[in-house]
Design an enzyme around this catalytic site. Structure first.
Site, PDB file in Angstrom:
ATOM      1  N   HIS A   1     -44.092  -0.813  40.146  1.00 41.38           N
ATOM      2  CA  HIS A   1     -42.837  -1.587  40.239  1.00 41.38           C
ATOM      3  C   HIS A   1     -42.674  -2.528  39.036  1.00 41.38           C
ATOM      4  O   HIS A   1     -42.021  -3.555  39.145  1.00 41.38           O
ATOM      5  CB  HIS A   1     -42.763  -2.393  41.539  1.00 41.38           C
ATOM      6  CG  HIS A   1     -43.098  -1.594  42.766  1.00 41.38           C
ATOM      7  ND1 HIS A   1     -42.156  -0.934  43.529  1.00 41.38           N
ATOM      8  CD2 HIS A   1     -44.297  -1.339  43.357  1.00 41.38           C
ATOM      9  CE1 HIS A   1     -42.756  -0.313  44.535  1.00 41.38           C
ATOM     10  NE2 HIS A   1     -44.060  -0.530  44.459  1.00 41.38           N
TER      11      HIS A   1
ATOM     12  N   SER B   1     -32.944  -4.962  11.409  1.00 32.48           N
ATOM     13  CA  SER B   1     -31.567  -5.235  11.801  1.00 32.48           C
ATOM     14  C   SER B   1     -30.775  -5.566  10.551  1.00 32.48           C
ATOM     15  O   SER B   1     -31.278  -6.236   9.641  1.00 32.48           O
ATOM     16  CB  SER B   1     -31.526  -6.413  12.771  1.00 32.48           C
ATOM     17  OG  SER B   1     -30.241  -6.998  12.768  1.00 32.48           O
TER      18      SER B   1
ATOM     19  N   LYS C   1     -35.866  -9.165  12.751  1.00 26.94           N
ATOM     20  CA  LYS C   1     -36.040  -8.106  13.744  1.00 26.94           C
ATOM     21  C   LYS C   1     -36.896  -6.942  13.256  1.00 26.94           C
ATOM     22  O   LYS C   1     -36.829  -6.522  12.124  1.00 26.94           O
ATOM     23  CB  LYS C   1     -34.662  -7.530  14.164  1.00 26.94           C
ATOM     24  CG  LYS C   1     -33.852  -8.413  15.073  1.00 26.94           C
ATOM     25  CD  LYS C   1     -34.512  -8.733  16.404  1.00 26.94           C
ATOM     26  CE  LYS C   1     -34.504  -7.574  17.370  1.00 26.94           C
ATOM     27  NZ  LYS C   1     -33.164  -7.207  17.822  1.00 26.94           N
TER      28      LYS C   1
ATOM     29  N   GLU D   1     -36.989   4.397  20.990  1.00 26.18           N
ATOM     30  CA  GLU D   1     -35.693   4.449  21.675  1.00 26.18           C
ATOM     31  C   GLU D   1     -35.037   5.811  21.508  1.00 26.18           C
ATOM     32  O   GLU D   1     -34.408   6.333  22.434  1.00 26.18           O
ATOM     33  CB  GLU D   1     -34.788   3.337  21.154  1.00 26.18           C
ATOM     34  CG  GLU D   1     -35.281   1.958  21.553  1.00 26.18           C
ATOM     35  CD  GLU D   1     -34.553   0.852  20.811  1.00 26.18           C
ATOM     36  OE1 GLU D   1     -33.872   0.066  21.464  1.00 26.18           O
ATOM     37  OE2 GLU D   1     -34.664   0.777  19.577  1.00 26.18           O
TER      38      GLU D   1
ATOM     39  N   LYS E   1     -27.113  30.242  23.074  1.00 27.10           N
ATOM     40  CA  LYS E   1     -28.006  29.944  21.945  1.00 27.10           C
ATOM     41  C   LYS E   1     -27.976  28.496  21.447  1.00 27.10           C
ATOM     42  O   LYS E   1     -29.062  27.906  21.243  1.00 27.10           O
ATOM     43  CB  LYS E   1     -27.773  30.942  20.814  1.00 27.10           C
ATOM     44  CG  LYS E   1     -28.501  32.272  21.111  1.00 27.10           C
ATOM     45  CD  LYS E   1     -28.092  33.424  20.255  1.00 27.10           C
ATOM     46  CE  LYS E   1     -26.851  34.136  20.716  1.00 27.10           C
ATOM     47  NZ  LYS E   1     -26.871  34.621  22.121  1.00 27.10           N
TER      48      LYS E   1
HETATM   49  N1  ARG Z   1     -23.553  37.783  19.594  1.00 22.69           N
HETATM   50  C1  ARG Z   1     -23.705  38.307  20.899  1.00 22.69           C
HETATM   51  C2  ARG Z   1     -24.377  37.299  21.805  1.00 22.69           C
HETATM   52  O1  ARG Z   1     -25.034  36.456  21.299  1.00 22.69           O
HETATM   53  C3  ARG Z   1     -24.536  39.535  20.865  1.00 22.69           C
HETATM   54  C4  ARG Z   1     -24.280  40.437  22.010  1.00 22.69           C
HETATM   55  C5  ARG Z   1     -22.880  40.937  21.903  1.00 22.69           C
HETATM   56  N2  ARG Z   1     -22.574  41.955  22.855  1.00 22.69           N
HETATM   57  C6  ARG Z   1     -21.339  42.321  23.081  1.00 22.69           C
HETATM   58  N3  ARG Z   1     -21.150  43.221  23.970  1.00 22.69           N
HETATM   59  N4  ARG Z   1     -20.312  41.746  22.500  1.00 22.69           N
HETATM   60  O2  ARG Z   1     -24.222  37.310  22.985  1.00 22.69           O
END
Ligand code: ARG
Length: 466
Positions: free
Chosen positions: A159, A286, A292, A299, A334
């Site tokens: 705590h 700072s 500072k 952080e 991605k």
């Molecule tokens: N650039 C696409 C992705 O990252 C690759 C796969 C694409 N497939 C498709 N049927 N358009 O998902």
């Protein structure tokens, strides 16, 4: 019109996509980092095509040489990426086609759907290896710090109130446990990634006589005994994004750990605690207040945790409710994955740097741990050793604490007679409990903060971390 750039799928179209659509749908700006894995996938795939007789050995060799040359150009920064060619796969295939006629056969029995699934699995295996190494670096820095601070006592907190004295090394080794679990988790993710989807095609495999095991073996998708690991369902293989989620989850949890470690360090380096000083190398000043020294590195480690959690949430939301199998939504998988990698990687390095530059102030630490009230629990244990039931002992010690508060004196300065009036089991040796080293020496069991146990744990860590 951009018809020329749609060579891989443009056959059934009369018009090319709008410029806006090209801009909107490109992924090469972020998936180009998959190039080494895409090249490896294409080399393995073409080797397999030659192995089963779908292309000749000469065609395979030409494809391999072309891919190697393209890869060298990419590494040298000389490759001309073209967003109009959508993604990494089409950029590479386009470049290969310009060099090697046999490139037209490379996509035999393959779709970008199983191709991207393969690229990502290869990438996850690599990325988890990199993060494992970086974590190891941070863990070794932590181990060195723990070894150097075995004799320093600090209060352990619950705590955020002082609870019981512990060795500073014990606190640091708690962080080490957290980081080691993270390292193991990334290794698990790499293992989960270790299945080859290539051969799943767009969704339903292929009518051609491919050899999936050959490809899997060529790409290192094998088990401990060297047996190939191939995915068992072509629809699942192209739709599955579990490893993405697992990777982001491991990173998010790593972020949680980073943020907790960082928070302790921020507290410890404040004037209020004064336990530690951060190195100048990982602090900032700072622009207004000349005196500072701010713990910005810590952080930011704490702040990055939010970003890592956000990436996990993005991936969960992205996959939720998608019909099987591949949907273009999945291209958005991605950026969060790559961001989780990039941020985890730099965070692990920064953590190692912060830990390496940390100095502790043993006297300030000891002073904070010196309040005898922190040994009230040990005092209850003392009564238990005299045969007093724990609940009764707890109550008696509580009364003694109250008494000291009433007289505004330290707990260990109470006269024996007064203490004995609270409970007759207190004997003349009761004050010995207030030597913090006594309590620690007795804490020798597995997982406890006593010096013998800490020494044992340090030994284990030295062995484990190499
Ligand atoms: N650039 C696409 C992705 O990252 C690759 C796969 C694409 N497939 C498709 N049927 N358009 O998902």
């Amino acid at each position: 019109m951009a018809k020329a750039s749609q060579a891989t799928w443009g056959g059934r179209f009369t018009a090319g996509p709008a410029e806006l659509m090209l801009q909107f749908s490109e992924s090469v700006s972020f998936d180009r980092r998959l190039a080494p894995f895409d090249v490896a996938g294409s080399k393995a795939h073409s080797a397999m095509l030659a192995h089963v007789g779908l292309i000749t050995a000469a065609e395979r060799d030409a494809i391999h040489a072309g891919l190697d040359a393209i890869h060298a150009e990419i590494i040298a920064g000389k490759f001309a990426w073209d967003t109009r060619l959508e993604d990494v796969h089409m950029n590479l295939e386009h470049a290969l086609t310009k060099r090697v006629p046999a490139a037209a056969k490379l996509h035999t029995a393959r779709s970008r759907n199983d191709q991207i699934a393969t690229d990502m699995r290869l990438w996850f295996k690599w990325a988890c290896g990199v993060l494992g190494e970086k974590l190891l670096g941070a863990e070794r820095a932590l181990l060195a710090l723990a070894q150097a601070n075995q004799a320093v006592l600090i209060p352990g907190y619950t705590h955020l109130q002082r609870a019981q004295p512990v060795s500073l090394a014990h606190h640091l080794l708690a962080w080490l446990e957290m980081l080691e679990r993270d390292r193991a988790r990334f290794a698990d993710v790499a293992d989960h990634a270790n299945w080859c989807p290539l051969g799943s095609g767009a969704i339903a495999g292929t009518t051609l006589p491919i050899d999936r095991e050959f490809t899997a073996r060529a790409l290192g998708f094998t088990d401990a005994k060297g047996r190939p690991r191939v995915t068992a369902n072509s629809m699942d293989a192209v739709a599955d994004r579990d490893v993405h989620v697992e990777f982001a989850a491991a990173a998010a949890l790593f972020g949680v750990h980073l943020s907790r470690i960082a928070e302790d360090l921020i507290l410890w380096s404040s004037a209020e605690f004064g336990f530690a000083t951060l190195s100048d190398a990982f602090s900032t000043g700072s622009s207004l207040m000349p005196q500072k020294k701010n713990p910005d590195a810590c952080e930011l480690l704490r702040g990055k945790a939010a970003r890592l959690q956000g990436n996990l949430q993005t991936l969960l939301s992205l996959a939720k409710g998608l019909p099987l199998t591949y949907n273009r939504d999945l291209q958005e998988d991605k950026p969060p994955v790559f961001d989780s990698f990039d941020q985890s990687a730099i965070c692990a390095d920064v953590l190692a740097g912060v830990l390496g530059g940390l100095t502790f102030h043993a006297e300030r630490c000891a002073a904070a741990a010196s309040d005898p009230a922190l040994l009230a629990t040990d005092l209850a244990d003392y009564l238990v050793e005299q045969g007093v039931p724990f609940r009764e002992a707890h109550h008696a010690v509580g009364a003694v604490v109250r008494l000291a508060e009433k007289h505004t004196i330290r707990l260990d300065h109470l006269p024996l007679e007064e203490v004995q009036q609270v409970h007759p089991a207190f004997k003349a040796d009761w004050v010995q409990v207030f030597d913090p080293r006594r309590g620690l020496a007795k804490r020798a069991g597995t997982g406890m903060p006593g010096p013998a146990q800490i020494a044992r744990q340090l030994k284990r860590w030295r062995r484990q971390l190499g």
